[in-house]
Design an enzyme around this catalytic site. Structure first.
Site, PDB file in Angstrom:
ATOM      1  N   THR A  16       0.827  -1.202   0.000  1.00  0.00           N
ATOM      2  CA  THR A  16       0.000   0.000   0.000  1.00  0.00           C
ATOM      3  C   THR A  16       0.864   1.254   0.000  1.00  0.00           C
ATOM      4  O   THR A  16       0.603   2.211  -0.740  1.00  0.00           O
ATOM      5  CB  THR A  16      -0.947   0.005   1.209  1.00  0.00           C
ATOM      6  N   GLU A  54      11.072   1.084  10.695  1.00  0.00           N
ATOM      7  CA  GLU A  54       9.799   1.784  10.519  1.00  0.00           C
ATOM      8  C   GLU A  54       9.415   2.534  11.785  1.00  0.00           C
ATOM      9  O   GLU A  54       8.993   3.700  11.733  1.00  0.00           O
ATOM     10  CB  GLU A  54       8.704   0.778  10.154  1.00  0.00           C
TER      11      GLU A  54
END
Length: 235
Positions: A35, A115
């Site tokens: 995504t 992340e």
């Protein structure tokens, strides 16, 4: 067309909506996953049209895609901070009445340590997802990155917490998955997680744990792509 976890159309809408939040001069955290890849491609098109930004990638995958689409890259230690981070999730708590509303499980791509570092450094962190990632309670296995020498000790401690750890195997070669930072990954099944914040604290306290995939209280918004638009959740 369907892909694992949701439709391409829904993922594309979510990613492209997040890219609209990027302004000229921004330093942007570039997350990992299918995504987020749509957001990176949209930013590449904007760069072609004159947008000037710098990206901080969270994985080899996102770095390569950013280079492919022409985004200038930099390092986290070379900037004062990030204006925005865009990243995906494996699960997102979608319950406005729950204390854990907006809590995430990340790490399906084994990039959750970097992340988390990049997402936490951003002034604003937005999640991109399709409806298949929404849940009222986190229940997927929690990825835990561990020092290679510590994986058996950490596994024992996770069992003490009620989890069932499984060393993640590499799909294309013999042996375990090794992260970009040289760590191993334990996928830890806890069943339905009643208190993600408490579990996150306990996992972080285990010696040998580099980072876990519970992201609690970090996201500012989630853009949920659907078959005909984008829904926004604010936290």
């Amino acid at each position: 067309m369907k892909t694992a976890g949701g439709s391409d159309a829904a993922k594309r809408r979510a990613g492209e909506r997040a890219a609209e939040d990027v302004a000229d001069g921004f330093v942007v955290g570039l997350g990992t996953g299918s995504t987020t890849a749509y957001a990176i491609r949209a930013l590449g098109r904007a760069v072609d049209d004159g947008l000037e930004i710098r990206g901080v990638p969270t994985s080899f995958q996102s770095r390569q895609l950013a280079l492919e689409v022409g985004i200038e890259l930099t390092d986290l230690d070379a900037v004062d901070g990030l204006d925005l981070a865009i990243d995906g999730a494996d699960q997102v708590v979608d319950d406005a009445d729950a204390a854990a509303h907006g809590a995430l499980i990340k790490g399906g791509g084994a990039a959750h340590a970097r992340e988390k570092l990049v997402d936490a450094a951003a002034d604003r962190f937005v999640v991109v997802a399709d409806p298949s990632k929404l849940t009222t309670r986190l229940e997927r296995s929690v990825p835990v990155a561990v020092l290679p020498d510590a994986h058996t000790v950490v596994a024992d401690r996770i069992r003490d917490l009620g989890g069932e750890p499984t060393l993640r195997d590499a799909g294309e070669k013999d042996g375990p998955v090794v992260t970009d930072n040289g760590n191993l990954v334990l996928d830890c099944a806890f069943g339905s997680i009643d208190d993600p914040d408490e579990l996150a604290t306990r996992l972080s306290a285990i010696p040998g744990v580099v980072e876990h995939g519970l992201f609690v209280g970090m996201a500012d918004a989630t853009y949920v792509g659907t078959d005909d638009g984008v829904e926004t959740r604010h936290y």
